[in-house]
Design a protein around this motif. Structure first.
Motif, mmCIF file in Angstrom:
data_model
loop_
_atom_site.group_PDB
_atom_site.id
_atom_site.type_symbol
_atom_site.label_atom_id
_atom_site.label_comp_id
_atom_site.label_asym_id
_atom_site.label_seq_id
_atom_site.Cartn_x
_atom_site.Cartn_y
_atom_site.Cartn_z
ATOM 1 N N THR A 14 -15.021 -24.802 0.911
ATOM 2 C CA THR A 14 -15.268 -24.053 1.226
ATOM 3 C C THR A 14 -16.430 -25.570 2.495
ATOM 4 O O THR A 14 -17.037 -25.738 1.271
ATOM 5 C CB THR A 14 -16.216 -22.897 1.247
ATOM 6 N N VAL A 15 -16.933 -24.652 3.595
ATOM 7 C CA VAL A 15 -17.602 -25.839 4.339
ATOM 8 C C VAL A 15 -18.482 -24.703 4.729
ATOM 9 O O VAL A 15 -18.606 -24.449 5.595
ATOM 10 C CB VAL A 15 -16.805 -26.885 5.584
ATOM 11 N N ASP A 16 -19.872 -25.476 4.537
ATOM 12 C CA ASP A 16 -20.893 -24.452 5.355
ATOM 13 C C ASP A 16 -21.469 -25.922 6.679
ATOM 14 O O ASP A 16 -22.067 -26.863 6.461
ATOM 15 C CB ASP A 16 -21.734 -24.123 4.556
ATOM 16 N N PHE A 17 -20.808 -25.266 7.420
ATOM 17 C CA PHE A 17 -21.641 -26.030 9.001
ATOM 18 C C PHE A 17 -23.165 -26.145 9.697
ATOM 19 O O PHE A 17 -23.512 -27.120 10.085
ATOM 20 C CB PHE A 17 -20.537 -25.518 10.291
ATOM 21 N N VAL A 52 -9.368 -20.219 7.500
ATOM 22 C CA VAL A 52 -10.711 -19.256 8.313
ATOM 23 C C VAL A 52 -11.654 -19.639 9.064
ATOM 24 O O VAL A 52 -12.364 -20.137 8.099
ATOM 25 C CB VAL A 52 -10.448 -17.987 7.574
ATOM 26 N N LEU A 53 -11.681 -19.624 9.866
ATOM 27 C CA LEU A 53 -13.703 -20.533 11.088
ATOM 28 C C LEU A 53 -13.544 -19.040 11.099
ATOM 29 O O LEU A 53 -13.744 -17.958 11.597
ATOM 30 C CB LEU A 53 -12.436 -20.699 11.871
ATOM 31 N N GLY A 112 -5.275 -29.337 10.134
ATOM 32 C CA GLY A 112 -6.318 -29.558 8.704
ATOM 33 C C GLY A 112 -7.927 -29.728 8.736
ATOM 34 O O GLY A 112 -8.683 -30.445 8.039
ATOM 35 N N LEU A 113 -8.207 -28.611 10.025
ATOM 36 C CA LEU A 113 -9.863 -28.569 9.616
ATOM 37 C C LEU A 113 -10.763 -30.093 10.092
ATOM 38 O O LEU A 113 -11.305 -30.251 10.918
ATOM 39 C CB LEU A 113 -10.315 -27.883 8.442
ATOM 40 N N PHE A 114 -10.436 -31.002 9.516
ATOM 41 C CA PHE A 114 -11.472 -32.010 9.571
ATOM 42 C C PHE A 114 -10.937 -33.327 10.841
ATOM 43 O O PHE A 114 -11.564 -34.169 10.450
ATOM 44 C CB PHE A 114 -11.996 -32.659 8.215
ATOM 45 N N GLY A 115 -9.516 -32.756 10.569
ATOM 46 C CA GLY A 115 -9.072 -34.322 11.380
ATOM 47 C C GLY A 115 -9.325 -34.708 13.033
ATOM 48 O O GLY A 115 -9.845 -36.079 13.229
ATOM 49 N N ILE A 149 -21.703 -22.864 16.087
ATOM 50 C CA ILE A 149 -20.564 -21.664 16.409
ATOM 51 C C ILE A 149 -19.417 -22.773 16.305
ATOM 52 O O ILE A 149 -19.558 -23.539 16.998
ATOM 53 C CB ILE A 149 -20.543 -20.972 17.297
ATOM 54 N N PRO A 150 -18.447 -22.468 14.391
ATOM 55 C CA PRO A 150 -18.132 -21.699 13.749
ATOM 56 C C PRO A 150 -19.828 -21.845 12.748
ATOM 57 O O PRO A 150 -19.885 -23.705 12.576
ATOM 58 C CB PRO A 150 -16.509 -21.960 13.739
ATOM 59 N N ALA A 151 -19.696 -21.107 12.454
ATOM 60 C CA ALA A 151 -20.650 -21.299 11.185
ATOM 61 C C ALA A 151 -20.430 -21.729 9.729
ATOM 62 O O ALA A 151 -20.812 -22.693 8.753
ATOM 63 C CB ALA A 151 -21.069 -19.690 10.295
ATOM 64 N N SER A 152 -19.078 -21.924 9.493
ATOM 65 C CA SER A 152 -18.720 -21.937 8.314
ATOM 66 C C SER A 152 -17.101 -21.861 8.352
ATOM 67 O O SER A 152 -16.355 -21.879 9.537
ATOM 68 C CB SER A 152 -18.847 -21.351 6.859
ATOM 69 N N ALA A 153 -16.565 -22.277 7.368
ATOM 70 C CA ALA A 153 -14.590 -22.443 7.093
ATOM 71 C C ALA A 153 -14.231 -21.770 5.977
ATOM 72 O O ALA A 153 -15.405 -22.846 5.158
ATOM 73 C CB ALA A 153 -14.318 -23.458 8.241
ATOM 74 N N VAL A 154 -13.185 -21.476 4.793
ATOM 75 C CA VAL A 154 -12.584 -21.363 3.882
ATOM 76 C C VAL A 154 -11.436 -22.396 4.317
ATOM 77 O O VAL A 154 -10.745 -21.603 5.724
ATOM 78 C CB VAL A 154 -12.694 -19.761 3.737
ATOM 79 N N ILE A 155 -10.742 -22.726 3.353
ATOM 80 C CA ILE A 155 -9.722 -23.943 3.051
ATOM 81 C C ILE A 155 -8.479 -23.059 2.431
ATOM 82 O O ILE A 155 -9.121 -23.329 0.820
ATOM 83 C CB ILE A 155 -9.700 -25.562 3.481
ATOM 84 N N PHE A 156 -7.775 -22.366 2.925
ATOM 85 C CA PHE A 156 -6.571 -21.919 2.146
ATOM 86 C C PHE A 156 -5.969 -23.154 2.249
ATOM 87 O O PHE A 156 -5.064 -23.566 2.560
ATOM 88 C CB PHE A 156 -6.190 -20.861 1.879
#
Length: 846
Positions: A375-378, A413-414, A260-263, A297-304
């Motif tokens: 989307t999230v910009d790390f 997508v990371l 779930g990306l953030f867990g 790194i990673p720079a960002s992620a898009v959640i689908f």
């Protein structure tokens, strides 16, 4: 208990003090034996410590008795919660017997019960190294290894594509000037080694798990990088400059993301890193040396996401039956899985489950197009900070195919940098699973073309949350989940009149009916949906209970019990003038079970449930009431038992059980621990003609070729990890058995037909064998890599439950071979099966 008294050896001591020492040793041994006789284990233990400090040459003589004394004293200390004293005793014992595998294993068991899994694993591992044939230690180590080094470590390290892309992104950043690197959540240290190999001057790696930290130390040293990589056994949130690292770094690398990306806390750790550990980021259009700026790194992620129909998810997360073997489930009982109950729960628990959707049994049907969730910009501190406080976004997704709305499936997508990315999509060949958000609380789950699935998405408590899922029908009626009504902002969907009508239609429940929430694990929900299981038990119980006439009620299976009950059958009978004695049924299966309620419908029966949770007890009471059971028909056995560890006792001092239901197989596919010991006790508690369910179990298996099982069990050499020597170190934590498998969807090639491997007879133990050899004929050429296995549970000779059936709530397991075996069609292999306690080992005889 060992009872031989060792005597001090003549000539062992020297000098004037020897006779006095020998006398003291002799008297202490006598005192120790006297204390053991009176069960004063603490004093006996103290005497043995004195003996061994004065006469270490007696170690071999007193070893067995010392162990017995230590273990009994440790049990008492444990019962008194004297944890420090208990650990102190074991430390003393291990100073005297540092290479004793039995003491090491026992120390590990105590530590594991206390929650010290890392430390426990160390002792189990040492015990196995000291004696590779010590089955108790092996079984303990295999069970704890799954906690310490989670199986996804092997899968990810075997993912060459993932390793290659991360390596390329790190190499690009370091070569662009990011020469100081911090690896957050280092695991085995592979990302740190990528950075060092790329030319980073300073690499720091933090890892919280003690086991993984020590593993990383070994890996880094084996790859001769210990001077260039500084490993820190701590959370990144606790790193301070200059105490732990000398200055801010120019690059943070991390893969602290879950399905779930953030867990795994990536947002919190990166907020802290940007504020305290990283150089300031480069602003847009700014030029300059990358070494002066910070980046992630990673720079960002898009959640689908995608809405799906999936029968397998449905049966594990929604109770789809209204009647279980004749028992009506009342409408005011609301069953929920933990993933859904987290929406309103006070505890912060994962609001989703995970599935490898490409391998889910029965597959799935996409009901919507893939849609973007967020989307999230790390590399943007303000954006990271706003995630937790941001109001939920409302998303509406058109339905493209009619079906049953079972879940929202999520992946991401990371984007490692502007050139390199990784996708966890179910359509990709990836080591990742997907996050699954089961749908609850809809009056109608059927959706069709033209409808719209509506949901709220947010990032709260470090988790991606998708909740308030509802359906806006094409006929302009909204099907609103109960959680949907909590957010008034959602009135923006549709016109006000339509929504008011839809909301008004929700007021259907009677105001005086109290709704009972019952949270069940996904396997418990699947069990409740398992109709053949409950129908089978009902038929088997009915047979046994109808065969037991009142005259048999006082009879026991052993002579002593029969003698105790003889007086009940002597003298004139008044049974036709009084209420007949009930037949007693005890269900000690794990978790939530309605079997005692079903037993209560089968005549003059007194059923007992062993459920532990108050919520489950209240639910069972409501089910009994809804089915018009007389009050107190069902009783909860743990209220009658003083010691919960001794559940198997008589129902009354002068009565015995007619049926005892045992849980033989864990949902994971393994045999329950100590099941044969429980069966032995149960046999002594049965009346004549009484039965244990299941009466016996047959274990089946077959030979398969499966590259997937190999990759999920061990790292397959240095090539997968781009030449780094990691496999020998992490593979120390591989376990020979993979659990929670779905054999129906496991990628594998069967090389033989199923064969019976083992019989476990709970009623007639003399039919059991601890060692057995089975010949298996090869029906297809290939490489044998694994032996999947499952069970047929016989409630009697006619009623059988198959743990591999489509309706089963059980998963399957498999023994994975260290080295594949090449076979040709027509060959014959011999399997050696050994059964020790609850552990079954299967090996191929060469």
């Amino acid at each position: 208990m060992p009872n031989s008294r060792p005597r001090p050896r003549r000539g062992a001591g020297s000098g004037a003090g020897a006779p006095g020492r020998d006398e003291l040793v002799s008297r202490s041994l006598q005192s120790a034996e006297h204390c053991l006789g009176s069960q004063d284990f603490g004093t006996a233990y103290a005497h043995y410590l004195l003996v061994l400090s004065l006469a270490p040459e007696l170690k071999d003589d007193v070893k067995e008795t010392f162990q017995y004394t230590l273990f009994r004293w440790a049990e008492e200390l444990d019962a008194l919660s004297r944890t420090q004293d208990l650990l102190g005793c074991y430390e003393q014992a291990l100073e005297l017997f540092p290479d004793d595998e039995v003491i090491c294993n026992s120390m590990g068991e105590h530590l594991f019960r206390m929650g010290f899994r890392d430390e426990a694993a160390g002792y189990f591992h040492k015990a196995v190294k000291l004696n590779p044939d010590f089955n108790d230690a092996k079984e303990n180590f295999y069970r704890v290894a799954n906690w310490l080094v989670e199986r996804w470590h092997f899968i990810m390290l075997n993912d060459t594509k993932r390793n290659t892309i991360y390596n390329a992104a790190i190499q690009k950043a370091v070569c662009s000037g990011s020469k100081s690197v911090l690896d957050i959540g280092a695991g085995t240290g592979i990302l740190s080694m990528f950075a060092r190999k790329a030319g980073a001057h300073s690499v720091y790696a933090c890892e919280l798990s003690k086991t993984m930290y020590e593993l990383a130390c070994d890996v880094v040293a084996a790859n001769e990088m210990e001077e260039g990589i500084k490993l820190l056994h701590m959370k990144s949130l606790d790193i301070k400059i200059p105490k732990h690292i000398p200055e801010r770094v120019s690059l943070v690398v991390t893969e602290t993301v879950d399905a779930g990306l953030f867990g795994e806390g990536i947002v919190e750790s990166l907020i802290h890193a940007w504020e305290h550990l990283l150089l300031q980021p480069k602003t847009k259009g700014e030029n300059g040396d990358c070494e002066k700026y910070g980046k992630v790194i990673p720079a960002s992620a898009v959640i689908f996401g995608i809405a799906v129909e999936c029968a397998e998810i449905r049966r594990h997360h929604r109770v789809g039956v209204k009647d279980v073997a004749g028992i009506s489930l009342p409408t005011n009982v609301k069953f929920q899985s933990p993933a859904y109950s987290s929406v309103d729960g006070e505890e912060t628990i994962e609001p989703y489950t995970t599935e490898k959707m490409s391998r889910v049994p029965g597959g799935y049907l996409a009901l919507t197009e893939c849609f973007e969730i967020m989307t999230v910009d790390f590399n943007n501190l303000q954006e990271l900070k706003s995630l937790a406080t941001k109001k939920p976004d409302k998303i509406g997704v058109p339905v493209i195919k009619e079906g049953v709305l079972d879940a929202i499936v999520v992946w991401f997508v990371l984007q490692l940098d502007d050139e390199h990315s990784l996708s966890t999509s179910p359509s990709e060949e990836t080591c990742w699973e997907q996050a699954v958000y089961p749908v609850h609380d809809l009056a109608d789950y059927w959706i069709k073309l033209g409808d719209e699935v509506i949901m709220e998405v947010s990032c709260q408590d470090c988790y991606l949350r998708i909740q308030s899922i509802s359906v806006f029908h094409s006929e302009h009626e909204m099907e609103v989940g109960k959680s949907f009504t909590r957010n008034k902002d959602l009135l923006s969907f549709g016109n006000e009149a339509e929504l008011c009508s839809a909301l008004a239609s929700l007021q259907t429940s009677k105001p005086d009916v109290v709704e009972q929430l019952c949270v069940l694990e996904s396997t418990e929900i699947a069990l409740l949906n398992n109709i053949p299981y409950h129908e089978g038990f009902k038929m088997a119980m009915k047979k046994v209970l109808s065969s037991l006439t009142p005259e048999k009620l006082g009879q026991a299976m052993d002579t002593q019990c029969q003698n105790n009950e003889m007086s009940c059958e002597s003298g004139p009978s008044n049974s036709d003038q009084s209420t007949p004695e009930p037949l007693y049924v005890l269900d000690v299966s794990e978790g939530f079970s309605v079997l005692p309620v079903i037993a209560g419908t089968l005549g003059q029966v007194k059923p007992y449930s062993s459920v532990e949770k108050d919520q489950h007890r209240v639910t069972l009471d409501i089910i009994c009431e809804a089915n018009h059971f007389p009050k107190d028909t069902l009783e909860f056995w743990l209220r009658h038992v003083e010691d919960e560890s001794a559940v198997l006792q008589r129902p009354k001092s002068d009565k015995l059980w007619s049926i005892i239901i045992l849980d033989v197989i864990e949902p994971s596919g393994l045999i329950q621990q100590e099941i044969m010991e429980k069966a032995a006790i149960s046999r002594c508690l049965l009346q004549s003609g009484g039965k244990i369910f299941p009466q016996y179990v047959l274990m089946f298996g077959l030979l398969v070729e499966s590259q997937t099982l190999m990759e999920e069990s061990a790292v397959q050499g240095a090539e997968r990890t781009l030449g780094f020597n990691i496999a020998p170190f992490i593979n120390q934590f591989q376990v020979p058995v993979r659990v929670f498998l779905d054999l129906s969807s496991l990628p594998c090639i069967p090389l033989s037909k199923p064969v019976e491997l083992l019989r476990l007879d709970l009623m007639t133990p003399y039919l059991n064998t601890s060692n057995r050899e089975v010949k298996v004929r090869i029906c297809k050429s290939g490489q044998v890599t694994a032996i999947p296995f499952w069970y047929h549970m016989y409630l009697d000779d006619e009623i059988r439950l198959d743990t591999s059936s489509e309706a089963s709530h059980w998963k399957q397991a498999a023994v994975v071979l260290d080295n594949p075996i090449q076979v040709e069609m027509g060959d014959e292999l011999v399997l050696s099966i050994q059964h020790h306690k609850s552990n079954v080992s299967i090996t191929i005889k060469q």
